[in-house]
Design a protein around this motif. Structure first.
Motif, PDB file in Angstrom:
ATOM      1  N   THR A  53       0.848  -1.187   0.000  1.00 30.28           N
ATOM      2  CA  THR A  53       0.000   0.000   0.000  1.00 30.28           C
ATOM      3  C   THR A  53       0.883   1.236   0.000  1.00 30.28           C
ATOM      4  O   THR A  53       1.744   1.399   0.873  1.00 30.28           O
ATOM      5  CB  THR A  53      -0.924   0.022   1.231  1.00 30.28           C
ATOM      6  N   THR A  55       1.160   5.562  -0.275  1.00 35.55           N
ATOM      7  CA  THR A  55       0.409   6.813  -0.078  1.00 35.55           C
ATOM      8  C   THR A  55       0.521   7.676  -1.327  1.00 35.55           C
ATOM      9  O   THR A  55       1.559   7.696  -1.995  1.00 35.55           O
ATOM     10  CB  THR A  55       0.950   7.595   1.126  1.00 35.55           C
ATOM     11  N   LYS A 220      -4.448   6.600  -0.933  1.00 32.09           N
ATOM     12  CA  LYS A 220      -3.750   5.316  -0.828  1.00 32.09           C
ATOM     13  C   LYS A 220      -4.042   4.482  -2.066  1.00 32.09           C
ATOM     14  O   LYS A 220      -5.148   4.526  -2.613  1.00 32.09           O
ATOM     15  CB  LYS A 220      -4.184   4.567   0.431  1.00 32.09           C
ATOM     16  N   GLU A 222      -2.866   0.444  -4.009  1.00 32.02           N
ATOM     17  CA  GLU A 222      -2.157  -0.829  -3.922  1.00 32.02           C
ATOM     18  C   GLU A 222      -1.348  -1.036  -5.187  1.00 32.02           C
ATOM     19  O   GLU A 222      -1.845  -0.817  -6.299  1.00 32.02           O
ATOM     20  CB  GLU A 222      -3.139  -1.990  -3.741  1.00 32.02           C
TER      21      GLU A 222
END
Length: 626
Positions: A53, A55, A220, A222
């Motif tokens: 993950t 930011t 956020k 992935e």
């Protein structure tokens, strides 16, 4: 015999085929278990090792001036960081040798590996060259922290440079996308807008006062990373990034430009310790310009330290001196204690009060209230103050906002000090009448003078541009207060509230008194007044000068001064209020009328021109006074 061998062969083939079949079934069963039964579990376990993950940085909100000019914006910027545990391997022969032994590498494999490492080290050195970093220091730091997993090696890197670093593909080197604050106006608005630190957090000025409002919300996402930690694929967005909210200030960039450059010239001309000034919209209380010299450029981090960061308009307090006299005259007129033609004898130009000698610059003889303001008589102001009680005098100074929070929330604001009237002695009452014995900041002084522009009504100040709705509501409140007036010389007749908020519109004196004192202050700028150099051809100007001794422990400096001038223009219907302080002019000239008043003229004649304010008197030619 042949039948026997044939039987043995068939038996052997059966066993082999059986074993192959069994092996196939085992593989099939395992595949079924992996692909079907444990699919979700294994996929999650794999994701834990590959999916990360990340930011998504969000930019801060923009800051604008009242006309939509950008004063602060966020530009994309990057930081370069490394994983010392990964990168140190390529820089440490000992680690490489230990790995070769552990992996049982052949001589040929070791040679092949060293060739690859040599290429990686070459790219590493090229990266340091591009970033302008010292190879020896960085390498020593990496090896010293080889068990760590995070280390910044360069921050605030421009995107074109970042792309060069990315193309090198150095193992263990990563890019962190960020934003950097940029201030187009530079040092002209440094104190007002302020600046952020390297992590984009507000540290001073508007940036600090409204940090939560300006700060964006990080997002956020992935991503899939390879073994070296590089992002190789995008999975999905989890939370979108949200930019911060923008802010529109009351500041007018054009007015600020003229103000800043005039102050800088005066700072150099008089070799002063500092110069500070503020310009207000006389009708709304909005801050149109606010500057302090010396200033700083928020884009240059080498300047972000020391006393130059202080916005002295709000952080520094001083005794206002003679600019307090119009308030004393106003109160006495409002209470009916004096009239416009009342004569005050100031001869012989000096008087003793409780062992303290109070003087004028010369013996001005008998003066009317207008004469006291025009000649700036300390004796005259003191004798007028003695006609009222200490509480009445204190209420006037308190009523215009001295010693009170202005409600603009800028960091570092000093509200000043004015002791309770119950503690006043006669010398305190006299001193306060000509601006000594209490201290204020410059913005408080400028705001106090708005009562003369608004027929006795004090307006709150604002560093944010007022909306149409706010202006309408304020106008309604102002008009409501105009329905009141002082009756029979008794302020209680109109129910004045001394517990008002600094952010609320309220009446201080009657409209009649405010207009009368405004007219008196026009004589200050006449050829006979103390501020001849504040005159602007074609416009009526009202104002008051001050030459204030600076305080020291146990008394006052005899040769260190604040030179002060507060002016309103056009005086027939004031649109602007400007207050200026020159701190310790050191070129032999220190009177407010000679040092601060010319700054008013220089700035306001440009402001009146660019804002197309029509002249309110027939232009006449004036000789330059010396």
């Amino acid at each position: 015999m042949n039948n026997h061998f044939q039987y043995q062969r068939i038996k052997r083939d059966t066993v082999v085929y059986s074993l192959v079949f069994i092996l196939f079934m085992v593989v099939l069963a395992k595949a079924f278990d992996v692909q079907i039964v444990q699919s979700s579990f294994l996929q999650n376990e794999g994701n834990k090792r590959q999916i990360r993950t990340m930011t998504i940085p969000a930019p801060r909100g923009e800051i604008y001036d009242r006309n939509g000019n950008l004063l602060a914006l966020s530009t994309p910027i990057d930081s370069i960081w490394v994983d010392p545990k990964i990168l140190s391997y390529y820089l440490d022969p000992v680690q490489q040798q230990q790995n070769a032994i552990k992996e049982h590498l052949s001589v040929k494999d070791v040679q092949k590996q060293q060739a690859q490492i040599s290429q990686d080290v070459k790219r590493y050195k090229e990266m340091l060259r591009i970033l302008g970093l010292d190879e020896k220091n960085i390498t020593q730091t990496l090896l010293a922290k080889k068990n760590k997993r995070f280390l910044y090696i360069k921050r605030s890197v421009l995107p074109p440079v970042t792309r060069q670093v990315e193309n090198l593909d150095v193992p263990g080197v990563f890019i962190q996308n960020q934003y950097k604050r940029y201030y187009p106006a530079g040092e002209i608005l440094g104190h007002v807008v302020g600046f952020t630190n390297i992590d984009d957090k507000g540290i001073s000025g508007i940036e600090k006062a409204y940090d939560k409002w300006l700060t964006g919300q990080q997002g956020k996402k992935e991503v899939i990373k390879d073994r070296a930690g590089r992002v190789v694929d995008f999975v999905k967005d989890l939370v979108p990034a949200k930019p911060g909210h923008s802010i529109t200030l009351s500041i007018d960039k054009d007015i600020q430009f003229f103000l800043y450059h005039a102050l800088k010239k005066a700072y150099i001309r008089h070799q002063a310790k500092s110069v500070q000034s503020v310009i207000l919209d006389a009708k709304t209380g909005e801050i149109l310009g606010m500057a302090t010299i010396p200033s700083f450029n928020p884009n240059n981090r080498s300047q972000l330290q020391g006393s130059r960061l202080r916005n002295r308009v709000i952080t520094d307090v001083f005794e206002p001196g003679s600019p307090a006299k119009p308030f004393i005259i106003s109160k006495a007129l409002d209470l009916g204690l004096i009239k416009l033609d009342t004569i005050i004898d100031t001869s012989p130009g000096a008087m003793w009060i409780q062992g303290q000698r109070i003087t004028d610059t010369s013996d001005h003889g008998k003066l009317t209230p207008q004469g006291i303001i025009e000649k700036s008589s300390n004796i005259g102001a003191s004798k007028v103050a003695f006609k009222m009680t200490p509480d009445q005098e204190w209420q006037m100074l308190n009523g215009v906002g001295f010693g009170q929070d202005l409600g603009i929330y800028l960091p570092g604001e000093s509200i000043g000090y004015m002791k309770s009237p119950v503690e006043w002695q006669k010398i305190d009452q006299a001193s306060a009448s000509f601006g000594y014995g209490f201290n204020i900041n410059l913005l408080q002084l400028a705001r106090a003078y708005t009562i003369f522009a608004n027929h006795g009504v004090l307006e709150p100040v604002s560093i944010l541009k007022l909306t149409s709705k706010q202006l309408t509501e304020r106008l309604k409140k102002t008009e409501k207060t105009k329905a009141y007036g002082i009756k029979n010389g008794n302020e209680k007749d109109i129910g004045l509230d001394t517990n008002y908020s600094a952010t609320e519109v309220h009446r201080v004196i009657s409209a009649k008194t405010a207009d009368e004192v405004l007219a008196m202050m026009q004589t200050v700028v006449s050829p006979e007044g103390t501020a001849k150099k504040a005159r602007i051809p074609g416009y009526t100007v009202a104002g008051k000068t001050g030459t204030v001794h600076k305080t020291k422990v146990g008394g006052y400096h005899q040769n260190e001064y604040f030179s002060v001038f507060v002016g309103l223009v056009p005086a027939s219907n004031p649109k602007y209020v400007m207050a200026t302080v020159v701190n310790e002019p050191s070129r032999g000239v220190y009177y407010g009328g000679l040092v601060a008043a010319p700054i008013f003229k220089e700035v306001m004649q440009d402001v009146l021109r660019i804002k197309n304010v029509p002249p309110d008197q027939t232009p006449t030619s004036h000789k330059e006074e010396r």
